[in-house]
Every structure is written in C-alpha cells, then in structure tokens.
Motif scaffolding. Sequence first.
Motif, mmCIF file in Angstrom:
data_model
loop_
_atom_site.group_PDB
_atom_site.id
_atom_site.type_symbol
_atom_site.label_atom_id
_atom_site.label_comp_id
_atom_site.label_asym_id
_atom_site.label_seq_id
_atom_site.Cartn_x
_atom_site.Cartn_y
_atom_site.Cartn_z
ATOM 1 N N LEU A 15 0.796 -1.302 0.359
ATOM 2 C CA LEU A 15 -0.093 0.137 -0.537
ATOM 3 C C LEU A 15 1.027 1.087 -0.259
ATOM 4 N N LYS A 17 0.285 4.528 0.700
ATOM 5 C CA LYS A 17 -0.517 5.183 1.448
ATOM 6 C C LYS A 17 -0.904 4.501 2.527
ATOM 7 N N ASN A 19 -2.987 4.432 6.238
ATOM 8 C CA ASN A 19 -3.714 5.039 7.124
ATOM 9 C C ASN A 19 -4.545 6.316 6.593
ATOM 10 N N LYS A 21 -7.936 6.567 5.733
ATOM 11 C CA LYS A 21 -9.494 5.365 5.904
ATOM 12 C C LYS A 21 -10.182 5.696 4.458
ATOM 13 N N CYS A 23 -10.422 3.930 2.323
ATOM 14 C CA CYS A 23 -11.470 2.109 2.235
ATOM 15 C C CYS A 23 -12.415 1.988 3.091
ATOM 16 N N CYS A 28 -5.054 0.671 7.097
ATOM 17 C CA CYS A 28 -4.533 -0.103 6.324
ATOM 18 C C CYS A 28 -3.935 -1.646 6.655
ATOM 19 N N CYS A 45 -9.433 -0.267 -1.966
ATOM 20 C CA CYS A 45 -8.286 0.855 -2.068
ATOM 21 C C CYS A 45 -8.103 1.455 -2.829
ATOM 22 N N TYR A 47 -5.379 3.306 -3.648
ATOM 23 C CA TYR A 47 -4.109 3.766 -3.780
ATOM 24 C C TYR A 47 -3.263 2.382 -4.448
#
Length: 453
Positions: A15, A17, A19, A21, A23, A28, A45, A47
């Motif tokens: 991931l 990026k 935390n 939020k 999503c 995460c 997500c 990202y």
Amino acid sequence: MVRVALKALEIYKMLPKKNCKECGYPTCLTFAMKLAAGKADADTCPYLDAGTKELLRGATRPPMQLVKLGVGERQVSVGDEIVLFRHEKAFYHPPGLFFSVSDLWDRERIVAAATRVMDEEFLRVGENLRFNGLAIRNESRDPAAFGRAVAAVEEEAEFPEVLVSESPEALAAGLARCGNYHPVIHAATRANHEELAALAKRYGCPLVIRAGDLGELAGLAKACGDLGARNLILDPAPANLGEFIVRSTAIRRKAIDRSEPDLGHPVYLDATAFVPEEAAIVVGILKYAGVIVTSVLPPATARMALTLRQNIYTDPQKPIQMTPGLYRVGEPGPDSPVLATVNFSLTYFTLLGYLEASRIPCHLLILDTEGFSVLTAVAAGKFSERLVKDSLDRYQVAGQVRHRTLIIPGYAAPLSGRIEEVTGWKVLVGPRDAADIGEFLEKEWVAKGHSGS
Ligand code: SF4
C-alpha cells in the motif's frame, strides 16, 4: 491463521499510502487482514495500481471456484472446496447427482426419469435426500431431436439440467428451450471451445471443459474464461476409474496449493461410462467430483449414492445433532412412557425408527449431550443426573404425564441411582440396543398395566 497474517503483511507493504481511511477501514492493516481472508475487495483501496490489484485478486480468490448449477429452489452449488482430505476441515458442497437420459428415448421414458428426480426423496438423519437433475444426451446427433428432448424435460420439471453434446447447433437448440435456467453445457473441447464458450457467455451457463491432459485442460479453461465463460467445470476424460482418481486428485491438489490456478474448478464425472457404474459413483463422491452423471438408477442404488454423499459431506469434527427438547412419538397421552436419550442424530433416528415400529406412543426427551452418543456422553460426563433434572424442568415433562417414571438408555445404567435422587423420578433402565426397545416397552410398560397411550 498464520498464513492469513503473513499474506496480510505482504499486502500491507504494497500500500503506497497509509491509514488515510478512504477505504472505510480504520487502518491499512485492517484492510489488509480482510483482503487476505477474502473478505474485502482490492478495488476498495484507491491507492493500489491495476497490476497490484490483479495480483491480489489472484492471491486472495478461493482456490476453487464456486459454480451454481441451475436456478431457483433446486439450484445446486458445487466447488469452493479448500482441503484435500476431509479430516483436515470438511468438504462443503456435495456433488450434484444427475440421471442421464437420451434424446433417442421416447417422450414417456424421458418424462418418467424427470418425474423421479422431481418426486423421489427419502429422509435420512433429518435431511431429505434426492437427486438434483437430469443430464440430456444428444445421442441422435440431430439438433431438432435434442431440442424436443429438452422441451419434454422442461415441460415436466424444475431442476438443474446438463446438456450433453459436442455440437454447437444441438446445444443452441437445447439452450433455446432452457437457456434462462442456466443448465450446464457439456463439453467444450479443443475443436469446439470457441462456439461453446460463446453460448455459455450468452446464456450465463456453467461450461464443462473436456480434455485428458491436465495441461490442455488448464489451457482450455483459461481460453474459455478469456472468451467470457465465467463458470467452468473440468472433465478430465478418464478412460478408467484409476485415471479418474489420478487426474481428479491432481486437479484438487493443484487448485488448493494454487500451483495451477486454471485448474481451480469443480470436476465432472460421467459414471455411466464405467462398469460397474456403482463403483464409479462411489469413487466420484469420494474423490472430488462436483457433478456426477449416472444412469436412471434403481431406487436402492440411488439411495446408496445419496447416503454416501450425505456421509462424506458432513463435518467430521461436528457430530450431527438434534435440537434438545421433548418430542412426541405417535399420539402419546398422560400414561405414555417417557424415554430420555442423547442428541446425537444417529441415536435419535435409530431409536425413533424402533419406537415407531413398536406402535407404543411415547414422549422422547432429548438431552443436550453436545452431539455425543450415549456411551461417549456417559464416559465424558456429558450425560449426568443434573442434565436430566434440568431437561425435565426446562421441557416441563411432569406436566405431560401422570406418572413419574423415566426410561434411560442401557448404557446410562450407572447413573440410575443418582438420577432418581436428584429428580425424584423412578428410573427404569432400558436396553442397550435400540432394536430391543419395542420388546422392552411391551414387557416393562404395557404388560405391567400402563396403557401406553
Ligand atoms: Fe490504507 Fe488504502 Fe484504506 Fe487508505 S484506502 S487506509 S491506503 S487501505
């Protein structure tokens, strides 16, 4: 669990990026854990780039596809199995069983087979068991005759079907009659897979791929998937039962360890191709078939198949249990006997059968022994005087009868004194073998002046 956590850590590292939020998950790591357990979608997500998403989908999708056969009440789900051996966890989706009929048969004979699938069922351990549908074979090689045979089934029945032909024209004629009900199409080969994948895509039907070589089977499955046939079943084209076991086991193994994701589909077996057919049915149920086609079996053989299927597809770590409570056998009255036993289903149904045969109505008190049989429950302390007392109170047994006599199983004899002490009921120790219960009741209940009703 450890495997899921390790996978989650790998996902977490991907991931870019952390935390934010967006999503909807608090962190995460929560998202990664859900994704690793197959309970979240990689798309959630924003990202993750497209390549990583695809990678994650492959890693987190179930090892074997769940395929739904037919529609409506009698739809059958097969596949989505996660272990090679039943004792590792359980087998979850029992194979669909299909009687096979031919388009060379007259209408009456086809309808008779359809009627058996519709109406024939038998109750075993509290479950109604029956065959799931019909496989219609295009032996005439005539699309019009095939269409008529499918129409004959359609007019009589509402259950899943398998359309068996290698001819796209015949299959198109059959699908024109029943395509909306998502029958299984059998079978795509190297020669016809493009046309059959197009039909499967058009009608949303499961498609069986047939090839004897597992590499070719995987290649065809991938090709059909790419052409839009989303629900696939694999027919490993065995020449004998030994070949079926080897190929079906290899498919299951490669699917589960994800070494060949294109083999992650349920397996098909035509048991009619083998002698004796009964052996093929047994092997199919034991060795991973998700769809089994049989001839129109005599009722006793059909019961054998249904019984075996039920046994193999119960959870070996969870005894089948009855709900504890007070059950009526026949039309019991205030002078009828009260019998206590355990909630292990097999004990209950065996005893019930003998009680019904005795024609002496009675009250049957089922104790919550967590699914253990009498002998085990007594040895493990699950069948106790306290449990008997609590059950008599909870189910208000005293309000149902004038007497205060309780019949307990023979194997619970060591508890008889303590049960009398704690409950205040007189205890009669019944036979050890349920088969003797009728004679016991005649002698100890009816002959001694109780009315039995
Ligand atoms: Fe983490 Fe992606 Fe959720 Fe943001 S949207 S918290 S980066 S998982």
